[in-house]
Motif scaffolding. Structure first.
Motif, PDB file in Angstrom:
ATOM      1  N   TYR A  95       8.334 -23.963   4.706  1.00  0.00           N
ATOM      2  CA  TYR A  95       7.893 -22.610   4.362  1.00  0.00           C
ATOM      3  C   TYR A  95       6.811 -22.123   5.318  1.00  0.00           C
ATOM      4  CZ  TYR A  95      10.206 -23.901   0.032  1.00  0.00           C
ATOM      5  OH  TYR A  95      11.125 -24.326  -0.886  1.00  0.00           O
ATOM      6  N   THR A  96       6.867 -20.846   5.642  1.00  0.00           N
ATOM      7  CA  THR A  96       5.813 -20.262   6.475  1.00  0.00           C
ATOM      8  C   THR A  96       4.519 -20.227   5.670  1.00  0.00           C
ATOM      9  OG1 THR A  96       6.310 -18.013   5.757  1.00  0.00           O
ATOM     10  CG2 THR A  96       7.456 -18.801   7.740  1.00  0.00           C
ATOM     11  N   PRO A  97       3.373 -20.266   6.346  1.00  0.00           N
ATOM     12  CA  PRO A  97       2.096 -20.234   5.625  1.00  0.00           C
ATOM     13  C   PRO A  97       1.949 -19.028   4.695  1.00  0.00           C
ATOM     14  CG  PRO A  97       1.727 -20.896   7.878  1.00  0.00           C
ATOM     15  CD  PRO A  97       3.174 -20.486   7.781  1.00  0.00           C
ATOM     16  N   SER A  98       2.430 -17.851   5.123  1.00  0.00           N
ATOM     17  CA  SER A  98       2.295 -16.670   4.267  1.00  0.00           C
ATOM     18  C   SER A  98       3.150 -16.787   3.008  1.00  0.00           C
ATOM     19  CB  SER A  98       2.639 -15.385   5.030  1.00  0.00           C
ATOM     20  OG  SER A  98       3.975 -15.409   5.473  1.00  0.00           O
ATOM     21  N   LEU A  99       4.362 -17.321   3.132  1.00  0.00           N
ATOM     22  CA  LEU A  99       5.230 -17.512   1.962  1.00  0.00           C
ATOM     23  C   LEU A  99       4.609 -18.516   0.997  1.00  0.00           C
ATOM     24  CD1 LEU A  99       7.968 -17.192   0.439  1.00  0.00           C
ATOM     25  CD2 LEU A  99       8.800 -19.069   1.833  1.00  0.00           C
ATOM     26  N   LEU A 100       4.147 -19.632   1.521  1.00  0.00           N
ATOM     27  CA  LEU A 100       3.525 -20.656   0.687  1.00  0.00           C
ATOM     28  C   LEU A 100       2.293 -20.094  -0.027  1.00  0.00           C
ATOM     29  CD1 LEU A 100       3.519 -23.599  -0.245  1.00  0.00           C
ATOM     30  CD2 LEU A 100       2.186 -24.156   1.790  1.00  0.00           C
ATOM     31  N   THR A 101       1.508 -19.318   0.688  1.00  0.00           N
ATOM     32  CA  THR A 101       0.304 -18.735   0.107  1.00  0.00           C
ATOM     33  C   THR A 101       0.620 -17.761  -1.016  1.00  0.00           C
ATOM     34  OG1 THR A 101      -0.843 -18.946   2.207  1.00  0.00           O
ATOM     35  CG2 THR A 101      -1.796 -17.443   0.614  1.00  0.00           C
ATOM     36  N   ILE A 102       1.555 -16.870  -0.776  1.00  0.00           N
ATOM     37  CA  ILE A 102       1.947 -15.893  -1.810  1.00  0.00           C
ATOM     38  C   ILE A 102       2.401 -16.624  -3.068  1.00  0.00           C
ATOM     39  CG2 ILE A 102       3.756 -14.227  -2.422  1.00  0.00           C
ATOM     40  CD1 ILE A 102       1.744 -12.849  -0.857  1.00  0.00           C
ATOM     41  N   CYS A 103       3.208 -17.661  -2.895  1.00  0.00           N
ATOM     42  CA  CYS A 103       3.717 -18.404  -4.046  1.00  0.00           C
ATOM     43  C   CYS A 103       2.599 -19.168  -4.759  1.00  0.00           C
ATOM     44  CB  CYS A 103       4.841 -19.342  -3.613  1.00  0.00           C
ATOM     45  SG  CYS A 103       6.336 -18.450  -3.126  1.00  0.00           S
ATOM     46  N   CYS A 104       1.668 -19.744  -4.007  1.00  0.00           N
ATOM     47  CA  CYS A 104       0.530 -20.444  -4.627  1.00  0.00           C
ATOM     48  C   CYS A 104      -0.328 -19.458  -5.425  1.00  0.00           C
ATOM     49  CB  CYS A 104      -0.322 -21.135  -3.566  1.00  0.00           C
ATOM     50  SG  CYS A 104       0.438 -22.616  -2.884  1.00  0.00           S
ATOM     51  N   LEU A 105      -0.539 -18.282  -4.872  1.00  0.00           N
ATOM     52  CA  LEU A 105      -1.320 -17.263  -5.580  1.00  0.00           C
ATOM     53  C   LEU A 105      -0.590 -16.788  -6.834  1.00  0.00           C
ATOM     54  CD1 LEU A 105      -2.676 -15.201  -2.563  1.00  0.00           C
ATOM     55  CD2 LEU A 105      -4.037 -16.539  -4.184  1.00  0.00           C
ATOM     56  N   ALA A 106       0.715 -16.574  -6.725  1.00  0.00           N
ATOM     57  CA  ALA A 106       1.490 -16.129  -7.885  1.00  0.00           C
ATOM     58  C   ALA A 106       1.484 -17.194  -8.982  1.00  0.00           C
ATOM     59  CB  ALA A 106       2.920 -15.799  -7.467  1.00  0.00           C
ATOM     60  N   LEU A 107       1.606 -18.462  -8.595  1.00  0.00           N
ATOM     61  CA  LEU A 107       1.573 -19.547  -9.565  1.00  0.00           C
ATOM     62  C   LEU A 107       0.201 -19.631 -10.233  1.00  0.00           C
ATOM     63  CD1 LEU A 107       2.987 -21.953 -10.896  1.00  0.00           C
ATOM     64  CD2 LEU A 107       2.198 -23.361  -8.984  1.00  0.00           C
ATOM     65  N   ALA A 108      -0.848 -19.494  -9.431  1.00  0.00           N
ATOM     66  CA  ALA A 108      -2.208 -19.520  -9.981  1.00  0.00           C
ATOM     67  C   ALA A 108      -2.422 -18.349 -10.938  1.00  0.00           C
ATOM     68  CB  ALA A 108      -3.234 -19.470  -8.851  1.00  0.00           C
ATOM     69  N   ASP A 109      -1.934 -17.189 -10.562  1.00  0.00           N
ATOM     70  CA  ASP A 109      -2.031 -15.997 -11.405  1.00  0.00           C
ATOM     71  C   ASP A 109      -1.326 -16.239 -12.743  1.00  0.00           C
ATOM     72  OD1 ASP A 109      -2.434 -13.267 -12.148  1.00  0.00           O
ATOM     73  OD2 ASP A 109      -0.442 -12.772 -11.389  1.00  0.00           O
ATOM     74  N   HIS A 110      -0.150 -16.835 -12.669  1.00  0.00           N
ATOM     75  CA  HIS A 110       0.629 -17.126 -13.877  1.00  0.00           C
ATOM     76  C   HIS A 110      -0.092 -18.156 -14.758  1.00  0.00           C
ATOM     77  CE1 HIS A 110       4.066 -17.852 -16.467  1.00  0.00           C
ATOM     78  NE2 HIS A 110       3.939 -19.146 -16.203  1.00  0.00           N
TER      79      HIS A 110
END
Length: 167
Positions: A95-110
């Motif tokens: 995964y690209t760093p931006s994709l991984l970051t967006i998903c980590c943030l979304a998971l944290a938000d959830h």
């Protein structure tokens, strides 16, 4: 003093490709160990651009009024912990760093139940890639919940349900 040089490898060669270039003279483990030794001898400091993206995306959320600063700091702390866990898992090198970051943030938000603080489509990634990465991150957190708890401040672990009591 030596200058710091930043090198970002977007599509690093796979171990299998490297082994083929060496005419299979090494085993997979030997090649990985050799890479570690070379980086250590050269005093490489391996940086991860994912952390920079965390701050960038969080600033975007605050700037457009999607979130309060205190809540974004909690999301950022949890996402940083998830990012650190993902760095030790080869499954996330695709995964690209931006994709991984967006998903980590979304998971944290959830996990913190902040109700869509992060827009998954902020980075313009395909839906299939987002869902694939999110699924793997959820599994990573489920498997490594105890370790993640130790990496986070107590109030964040407790708030997102990662805190495991010893009772």
């Amino acid at each position: 003093m030596g200058a710091t040089v930043l090198q970002v490898e977007v599509h690093p060669p796979r171990v299998k490709q490297m082994l083929a270039l060496c005419c299979s003279a090494f085993s997979w483990q030997q090649l990985c160990n050799l890479e570690y030794i070379m980086l250590h001898k050269l005093h490489f400091s391996l940086g991860v651009p994912t952390i920079s993206f965390l701050e960038h995306f969080m600033h975007k959320c605050v700037d457009v009024g999607q979130a309060e600063v205190s809540k974004t700091l909690e999301v950022q702390a949890l996402a940083r912990g998830v990012v650190e866990l993902s760095l030790a898992d080869y499954a996330f090198t695709n995964y690209t760093p931006s994709l991984l970051t967006i998903c980590c943030l979304a998971l944290a938000d959830h996990k913190l139940q902040l109700l869509c603080l992060v827009d998954l489509h902020l980075g313009g990634h395909p839906e299939a890639a987002l869902q694939d990465c999110l699924g793997k991150l959820q599994l990573l957190v489920a498997i490594n919940g105890t370790l993640l708890t130790q990496m986070l401040p107590f109030h964040i672990s407790k708030k997102c349900g990662l805190f495991l009591s010893s009772e």
